[in-house]
Write an enzyme that holds these catalytic residues in place. Structure first.
Site, PDB file in Angstrom:
ATOM      1  N   CYS A  54      81.353  68.582  42.545  1.00 51.78           N
ATOM      2  CA  CYS A  54      81.076  70.041  42.736  1.00 51.78           C
ATOM      3  C   CYS A  54      79.675  70.436  41.728  1.00 51.78           C
ATOM      4  CB  CYS A  54      82.028  70.768  42.478  1.00 51.78           C
ATOM      5  SG  CYS A  54      83.594  70.338  43.505  1.00 51.78           S
ATOM      6  N   ALA A  82      76.751  71.973  41.695  1.00 53.34           N
ATOM      7  CA  ALA A  82      75.779  73.243  41.339  1.00 53.34           C
ATOM      8  C   ALA A  82      76.163  74.375  40.498  1.00 53.34           C
ATOM      9  CB  ALA A  82      75.509  73.873  42.839  1.00 53.34           C
ATOM     10  N   PRO A  83      75.581  75.017  40.022  1.00 58.43           N
ATOM     11  CA  PRO A  83      74.071  75.036  39.650  1.00 58.43           C
ATOM     12  C   PRO A  83      73.421  73.693  39.073  1.00 58.43           C
ATOM     13  CG  PRO A  83      74.754  76.641  38.466  1.00 58.43           C
ATOM     14  CD  PRO A  83      75.914  76.031  39.160  1.00 58.43           C
ATOM     15  N   GLY A  84      74.339  73.235  38.286  1.00 58.92           N
ATOM     16  CA  GLY A  84      73.954  71.812  37.744  1.00 58.92           C
ATOM     17  C   GLY A  84      73.806  71.541  36.311  1.00 58.92           C
ATOM     18  N   SER A  85      74.130  72.762  35.499  1.00 60.59           N
ATOM     19  CA  SER A  85      74.234  72.327  33.940  1.00 60.59           C
ATOM     20  C   SER A  85      74.935  71.400  33.569  1.00 60.59           C
ATOM     21  CB  SER A  85      74.832  73.816  33.342  1.00 60.59           C
ATOM     22  OG  SER A  85      76.010  73.992  33.881  1.00 60.59           O
ATOM     23  N   LYS A  86      76.089  70.957  34.099  1.00 55.58           N
ATOM     24  CA  LYS A  86      76.731  69.533  33.740  1.00 55.58           C
ATOM     25  C   LYS A  86      76.228  68.475  34.392  1.00 55.58           C
ATOM     26  CE  LYS A  86      81.068  72.301  33.529  1.00 55.58           C
ATOM     27  NZ  LYS A  86      80.630  73.670  34.423  1.00 55.58           N
ATOM     28  N   ASP A  92      77.235  68.819  46.274  1.00 52.46           N
ATOM     29  CA  ASP A  92      77.721  70.506  46.468  1.00 52.46           C
ATOM     30  C   ASP A  92      77.933  70.660  47.709  1.00 52.46           C
ATOM     31  OD1 ASP A  92      78.356  72.750  44.247  1.00 52.46           O
ATOM     32  OD2 ASP A  92      78.204  73.441  46.218  1.00 52.46           O
ATOM     33  N   ASP A 115      81.051  68.261  51.814  1.00 49.65           N
ATOM     34  CA  ASP A 115      82.158  68.636  51.287  1.00 49.65           C
ATOM     35  C   ASP A 115      83.088  67.392  50.703  1.00 49.65           C
ATOM     36  OD1 ASP A 115      84.992  69.402  51.139  1.00 49.65           O
ATOM     37  OD2 ASP A 115      85.294  69.917  53.471  1.00 49.65           O
ATOM     38  N   CYS A 162      87.265  77.051  35.248  1.00 49.39           N
ATOM     39  CA  CYS A 162      86.863  78.032  34.023  1.00 49.39           C
ATOM     40  C   CYS A 162      87.829  79.282  34.278  1.00 49.39           C
ATOM     41  CB  CYS A 162      85.543  78.450  34.083  1.00 49.39           C
ATOM     42  SG  CYS A 162      84.916  78.968  35.694  1.00 49.39           S
TER      43      CYS A 162
HETATM   44  C1  LIG Z   1      82.345  75.797  39.171  1.00 49.30           C
HETATM   45  S1  LIG Z   1      80.927  75.584  40.296  1.00 49.30           S
HETATM   46  C2  LIG Z   1      80.412  74.105  39.777  1.00 49.30           C
HETATM   47  C3  LIG Z   1      79.615  74.307  38.228  1.00 49.30           C
HETATM   48  C4  LIG Z   1      78.997  73.071  38.286  1.00 49.30           C
HETATM   49  N1  LIG Z   1      79.552  72.006  37.988  1.00 49.30           N
HETATM   50  C5  LIG Z   1      77.967  73.400  36.894  1.00 49.30           C
HETATM   51  O1  LIG Z   1      78.366  72.957  35.888  1.00 49.30           O
HETATM   52  O2  LIG Z   1      76.802  73.904  37.222  1.00 49.30           O
HETATM   53  C6  LIG Z   1      82.013  74.920  41.823  1.00 49.30           C
HETATM   54  C7  LIG Z   1      81.058  74.506  42.863  1.00 49.30           C
HETATM   55  O3  LIG Z   1      81.729  73.908  43.998  1.00 49.30           O
HETATM   56  C8  LIG Z   1      81.217  73.977  45.220  1.00 49.30           C
HETATM   57  N2  LIG Z   1      82.339  73.602  46.043  1.00 49.30           N
HETATM   58  C9  LIG Z   1      83.065  74.582  46.569  1.00 49.30           C
HETATM   59  N3  LIG Z   1      83.836  73.917  47.675  1.00 49.30           N
HETATM   60  C10 LIG Z   1      83.529  72.650  47.622  1.00 49.30           C
HETATM   61  C11 LIG Z   1      83.894  71.353  48.596  1.00 49.30           C
HETATM   62  N4  LIG Z   1      84.624  71.450  49.045  1.00 49.30           N
HETATM   63  N5  LIG Z   1      83.011  70.341  48.131  1.00 49.30           N
HETATM   64  C12 LIG Z   1      81.941  70.488  47.194  1.00 49.30           C
HETATM   65  N6  LIG Z   1      81.883  71.365  46.562  1.00 49.30           N
HETATM   66  C13 LIG Z   1      82.538  72.323  46.639  1.00 49.30           C
HETATM   67  C14 LIG Z   1      80.801  75.196  45.192  1.00 49.30           C
HETATM   68  O4  LIG Z   1      79.525  75.540  46.046  1.00 49.30           O
HETATM   69  C15 LIG Z   1      80.151  75.743  43.572  1.00 49.30           C
HETATM   70  O5  LIG Z   1      78.846  75.057  43.476  1.00 49.30           O
END
Ligand SMILES: C[S@@+](CC[C@H](N)C(=O)[O-])C[C@H]1O[C@@H](n2cnc3c(N)ncnc32)[C@H](O)[C@@H]1O
Length: 723
Positions: free
Chosen positions: A180, A182-186, A213, A240, A320
């Site tokens: 998961c 996006a937005p991609g900092s990790k 994502d 997904d 978080c």
């Molecule tokens: C907490 S954010 C991730 C932050 C990211 N790891 C970062 O550090 O920038 C959670 C992400 O999970 C994605 N998401 C939600 N359900 C998902 C799924 N079933 N499969 C993949 N990604 C999913 C959302 O679109 C969102 O971008």
């Protein structure tokens, strides 16, 4: 840093009540109809008091910390030598000036490094916008941060969000999945670790990062964020992740094998109550039902990650949110399903200096009806669709095995951060249903709840558009041959098989480069896995009809291509590199005699890489002192016309190099980013918020990339016209 502003709602509270609310808002309430949000939620307080996960004597510091705005933290990004150059510049040029600074009678606290982040590459700044404005030195520092952030050398990121990639310990040989992303900092941190050992002789590690994502538009933000790192080992996918497909590739023996990952990051969607300091609207929207509705999706994401993980591999699960239903309950649920094949890793000796709290073994579930229950058996029958057995704490026996105390929870008051939860898991053997059937033991069936038909369903996403094809060119392709000949690329390097275009017909405007493994995976899995982007843009077609080579190297392609090319560089002096960076088309006669003579032997009407390194610089005194900030040579993509020279380098990059060289950019250079945004916050966090939806232009680049390309080509035409 100012708090977020929200339009004040009219009417409502009476006199005394209004007074009380006012007291609990930030001090900076404006008279323009906007007020800071009320940082109060009694349901939240009651919930966390009942869960007893915060020591009683820390409760008031916990609550008061949540009400404070979050200090700015940033990370210096990029490969090892690159980030070291930026750090040197920050420390020598800016931090030293801020040491004993007093503004309007008050001593300023200078930026401090996060003690647990390696090599001083992450910093904490507590300066308000007003303080910054009132000091020229601070304004200069702020302006440097904004420019470096535009350029992608600095990334504003929450301190706690930097932890998961550090715990994962990615090495250049690792196969990594960011589920998961996006937005991609990790993701950026994962890519940086993969390239940590890059040198001028080797820029393509054997590992890979697959950043995925489910949200299509957020994938393009991810493309933009990751693009700054120019990794040929990255694939961005849009699936997904609960059903992330098994990807196949041919291993060194030519055998088709499933890709198993050495490292998986599972940073799941969550209720986000750890981010209240940054997103004060959570004070208003917080409720105890959201975690219940997310728990099963989180468990399913974690389980898919564990399935795809190689035995011996490691996975980080993070949220978080401070809520045990989204945290320990998910971990315990997964450990139960894995039945001894996965365990929590003791991280107490990792990241020394990080203050943390151990995970808990007990918690309660608050039902939609507002009833606290301690076990699944107590669930009222009309609520069985919202409450699941995996939400409850483990039995005493399970707790002994799981060691949930190895999970890490970070509370905001511990070190002035957001709240966070993170756990490091190790897969010691295949999951029970992944064990090859044998005559001796029983075959374990994959749990039904993981199949997508039992409560975890997500709406299928409408395929909004088709991605451009990924067309890998054979080394015998005429374009690859002409590039190999001009840039002297040996076919032994293997790189001549790695070029990619995104168009089946017509002229190839852009060539991308991927690592062999990325190529292999892209070719073999394009049908089953939605691949959004891959490859570093390394060559672009020139408009010049009589150019010595039809393709010029791009600035973002230099780091990747340098180990494989030769015969296309010209060394320049410090004054020349400054002239090239400051002015669009310096005349040859304006360059130093040394550079002119090197250009004469190199030839004109040619793409070139200009190189500046301290070792090549003859200048004495002050200039040498300034140049010593760099630590690594500067390579710039350019063009030598008949009478003039030019760079193919955008304004943010020019700013960066000029700053590193101790030069002030000319006023004519715009402060705007390539996307046309100027920065309105202290400086932007985690890349652009805008979705790069039109990133499917020919060449697979984002709209911005295409804009830059057009600008570059137009400027190139102007150079040609001048000639
Ligand atoms: C907490 S954010 C991730 C932050 C990211 N790891 C970062 O550090 O920038 C959670 C992400 O999970 C994605 N998401 C939600 N359900 C998902 C799924 N079933 N499969 C993949 N990604 C999913 C959302 O679109 C969102 O971008």
């Amino acid at each position: 840093m100012p708090g977020k502003r929200y339009k004040r709602k009219g009417g409502g509270a009476g006199g005394g009540e209004r007074e009380e609310k006012k007291r609990k808002t930030d001090e900076n309430t404006n008279n323009d109809g906007y007020t800071e949000i009320i940082k109060e939620n009694s349901a939240f307080e009651e919930y966390y008091k009942t869960q007893s996960i915060i020591p009683v004597d820390e409760w008031s510091s916990f609550m008061s910390s949540l009400r404070q705005p979050l200090p700015v933290t940033f990370r210096i990004t990029g490969t090892r030598t690159w980030s070291q150059g930026v750090l040197n510049c920050l420390e020598k040029r800016y931090f030293s000036e801020l040491k004993d600074l007093v503004v309007e009678g008050e001593a300023i606290s200078p930026p401090t490094p996060l003690p647990w982040y390696p090599n001083n590459l992450a910093w904490h700044v507590s300066l308000s916008r007003t303080t910054v404005r009132s000091s020229p030195l601070l304004s200069k520092f702020h302006s440097f941060l904004v420019k470096e952030s535009n350029q992608g050398n600095i990334s504003r990121q929450e301190a706690v969000s930097m932890i998961p990639p550090l715990l994962l310990g990615v090495e250049p040989r690792h196969y990594v999945l960011d589920m998961c992303a996006a937005p991609g900092s990790k993701t950026s941190q994962l890519i940086e670790s993969l390239h940590y050992q890059d040198t001028l002789e080797s820029s393509i590690p054997s590992g890979i990062v697959i950043a995925n994502d489910a949200d299509n538009s957020r994938c393009y933000t991810l493309v933009h964020q990751a693009k700054r790192l120019n990794s040929p080992c990255l694939i961005i996918t849009n699936n997904d992740a609960t059903q992330f497909p098994v990807l196949y590739y041919n291993n060194v023996d030519g055998k088709r094998v499933p890709l198993q990952y050495d490292r998986v990051l599972c940073d799941v969607p969550c209720s986000g109550d750890g981010t209240m300091r940054k997103n004060p609207t959570i004070w208003r929207s917080w409720n105890s039902s959201t975690p219940l509705s997310l728990h099963r999706l989180q468990l399913r994401l974690l389980m898919r990650g564990l399935e795809l993980l190689k035995p011996g591999g490691r996975l980080v699960y993070s949220t978080c949110s401070m809520n045990p239903i989204e945290d320990e309950a998910v971990i315990a649920g997964a450990l139960k399903l894995c039945n001894g094949s996965v365990e929590l890793v003791d991280t107490s000796s990792l990241l020394p200096g990080l203050k943390r709290t151990n995970g808990v073994n007990t918690w309660k579930v608050l039902t939609k009806n507002g009833e606290w229950i301690s076990s699944y058996k107590e669930t009222p029958s009309n609520l069985l669709h919202t409450v699941h057995s995996s939400m409850f704490p483990p039995t005493a026996l399970e707790a002994d095995t799981y060691q949930l105390n190895r999970c890490i929870r970070i509370f905001p008051h511990q070190q002035d951060t957001g709240g966070f939860f993170v756990a490091l898991l190790s897969k010691t053997s295949p999951l029970p249903w992944q064990v090859q059937p044998s005559n001796s033991g029983p075959t374990v069936k994959r749990p039904d709840e993981l199949t997508g038909r039992h409560g975890f369903e997500r709406k299928s996403r409408k395929q909004t558009y088709r991605e451009d094809p990924y067309v890998f060119l054979p080394r015998t392709d005429s374009v690859v041959e002409s590039i190999s000949s001009y840039y002297n690329i040996s076919s032994d390097s293997g790189i001549t098989d790695q070029f990619l275009t995104r168009t089946l017909t017509g002229k190839k405007k852009t060539l991308y480069l991927t690592s062999p493994l990325v190529q292999e995976i892209t070719k073999k899995n394009e049908k089953d896995c939605k691949i959004i982007n891959t490859g570093v843009r390394v060559f672009a077609r020139t408009e010049s009809l009589d150019s010595a080579c039809e393709y010029r190297i791009t600035q973002e392609g230099i780091d990747t291509m340098l180990p494989y090319i030769s015969n296309c560089t010209v060394r320049v002096t410090l004054s020349d590199v400054i002239a090239l960076l400051k002015y669009p088309n310096p005349l040859l006669t304006e360059l130093s005699a040394d550079t002119q003579s090197l250009i004469e032997s190199f030839g004109t009407k040619k793409p070139v890489i200009f190189v500046y390194s301290e070792a090549s610089d003859e200048t004495e005194g002050e200039d040498v002192r300034i140049a010593s900030n760099i630590g690594t040579p500067i390579y710039l993509a350019g063009w030598i016309a008949r009478k003039s020279v030019r760079l193919y380098v955008g304004h943010p990059d020019r700013y960066h190099y000029l700053a590193i060289l101790g030069e002030t950019p000319p006023e004519t250079m715009s402060l705007e980013t390539q996307s046309g945004h100027t920065h309105s916050t202290f400086f932007d966090e985690e890349g652009p918020v805008a979705d790069d939806v039109s990133a499917r232009e020919e060449g697979g680049g984002t709209e911005k990339e295409v804009k830059v390309l057009i600008e570059e080509e137009e400027s190139n035409k102007r150079t040609l016209e001048q000639d």
